[in-house]
Scaffold this active site. Structure first.
Site, short mmCIF file in Angstrom:
data_model
loop_
_atom_site.label_atom_id
_atom_site.label_comp_id
_atom_site.label_asym_id
_atom_site.label_seq_id
_atom_site.Cartn_x
_atom_site.Cartn_y
_atom_site.Cartn_z
N ASP A 1 160.50 60.77 1.04
CA ASP A 1 160.98 61.88 0.22
C ASP A 1 161.09 61.34 -1.20
O ASP A 1 162.00 60.55 -1.50
CB ASP A 1 162.33 62.38 0.73
CG ASP A 1 162.89 63.54 -0.09
OD1 ASP A 1 162.38 63.80 -1.20
OD2 ASP A 1 163.87 64.17 0.36
N VAL A 2 160.17 61.74 -2.08
CA VAL A 2 160.12 61.13 -3.41
C VAL A 2 161.35 61.44 -4.25
O VAL A 2 161.60 60.75 -5.26
CB VAL A 2 158.84 61.55 -4.17
CG1 VAL A 2 157.60 61.04 -3.44
CG2 VAL A 2 158.79 63.05 -4.39
N ASN B 1 151.72 62.54 -6.85
CA ASN B 1 151.13 63.86 -6.64
C ASN B 1 152.09 64.85 -6.01
O ASN B 1 151.96 66.06 -6.22
CB ASN B 1 149.88 63.71 -5.76
CG ASN B 1 149.44 65.02 -5.15
OD1 ASN B 1 148.87 65.88 -5.83
ND2 ASN B 1 149.72 65.19 -3.86
N LYS C 1 155.86 70.46 -14.74
CA LYS C 1 154.57 69.86 -15.05
C LYS C 1 154.48 69.46 -16.52
O LYS C 1 153.83 68.47 -16.86
CB LYS C 1 153.45 70.82 -14.67
CG LYS C 1 153.30 71.00 -13.15
CD LYS C 1 152.98 69.68 -12.45
CE LYS C 1 152.76 69.84 -10.97
NZ LYS C 1 152.39 68.57 -10.30
N TYR D 1 158.14 75.42 -11.95
CA TYR D 1 156.94 74.62 -11.78
C TYR D 1 156.32 74.27 -13.12
O TYR D 1 155.99 73.12 -13.39
CB TYR D 1 155.94 75.37 -10.91
CG TYR D 1 154.66 74.62 -10.65
CD1 TYR D 1 154.59 73.68 -9.63
CD2 TYR D 1 153.51 74.85 -11.40
CE1 TYR D 1 153.42 72.98 -9.37
CE2 TYR D 1 152.34 74.16 -11.16
CZ TYR D 1 152.30 73.23 -10.15
OH TYR D 1 151.13 72.54 -9.90
#
Length: 257
Positions: free
Chosen positions: A66-67, A93, A167, A163
């Protein structure tokens, strides 16, 4: 000779979509691949990424990761180095989305997207750099980081405010790391996909959204995961020299139109 022969690469979010395509391409190019994800089963269905790599004669391990948790990312890099001896490429990613605008987005949704998409990339970059700093340079490079950003890190992400903001953060993080660690011989770049057709559910594959993307993209087709994998391969390879801090668009000309 394969472009990544005997290199060691971590790919987060490797079970499905872009991460799966990148991991498979790296393995075909000779890399030992460490597949990091919270799940093994691909959204698209079929064999796991690790099973496909091993069946083709490649080398891969799959530590559950789990990043958003530093302890998981720390253990991930430790597993890679313990098994393969070093870390040459870190691909950040893993990402999630909510498909909500500002008013619709709850605090919980916001925090979760930022935890995975921004803090997760921070964790991956920081832990990779820590490891790379212990390694001797090879062909002027101690290690390479490839972050997966998005064209929606440069323009608005309609109907998905968390989102898009996440990004945009990745684009700036990439530049910052590239500048701060260039003299350490650590390379950091990003790949910014445009509209890529993957197996992820929801509005991304809504017929109206796809029709708009077709009309908006100059290239005659929409993107495929392997298009992004090709760019990620180039940035991970020794072909990419004197290139750092770049946000490489893979968008069929969308941002040029």
């Amino acid at each position: 000779m394969p472009l990544l022969k005997d290199k060691v690469a971590i790919v987060t979010g490797a079970s499905s979509g872009l991460g799966r395509a990148i991991a498979l391409r790296y393995a075909r190019e000779g890399a030992n691949v460490v597949l990091a994800d919270v799940r093994d089963e691909p959204i698209e269905g079929g064999e796991t990424t690790q099973a496909l790599i091993l069946a083709a004669g490649g080398s891969a391990i799959s530590p559950r990761t789990d990043v958003s948790k530093w302890s998981d990312v720390d253990a991930l890099v430790e597993a890679a180095v313990s098994r393969f001896g070093r870390l040459d490429v870190m691909v950040n990613n893993a990402a999630i989305y909510t498909s909500t605008n500002l008013v619709e987005t709850t605090e919980e949704q916001w925090n979760r997207v930022m935890a995975v998409n921004v803090t997760g990339v921070f964790h991956g970059c920081k832990r990779a750099v820590q490891q790379m700093l212990t390694q001797d340079p090879v062909e002027e490079v101690r290690g390479r980081i490839v972050n997966i950003s998005s064209q929606h890190g440069m323009v608005g992400s309609p109907g998905d405010m968390p989102y898009g903001v996440s990004k945009g953060s990745i684009v700036q993080m990439t530049r910052q790391i590239a500048v701060d660690h260039a003299r350490d011989f650590i390379v950091c770049n990003a790949v910014a996909p445009g509209k890529i057709i993957t197996g992820k559910p929801g509005v991304a594959n809504d017929p109206q959204a796809l029709d708009y993307s077709h009309r908006r993209t100059p290239w005659p087709r929409l993107g495929r995961p392997d298009d992004v994998a090709g760019a990620a391969l180039f940035l991970a390879s020794d072909m990419a020299t004197y290139i750092t801090g770049v946000n490489l668009l893979v968008d069929g000309g969308w941002m040029a139109f």
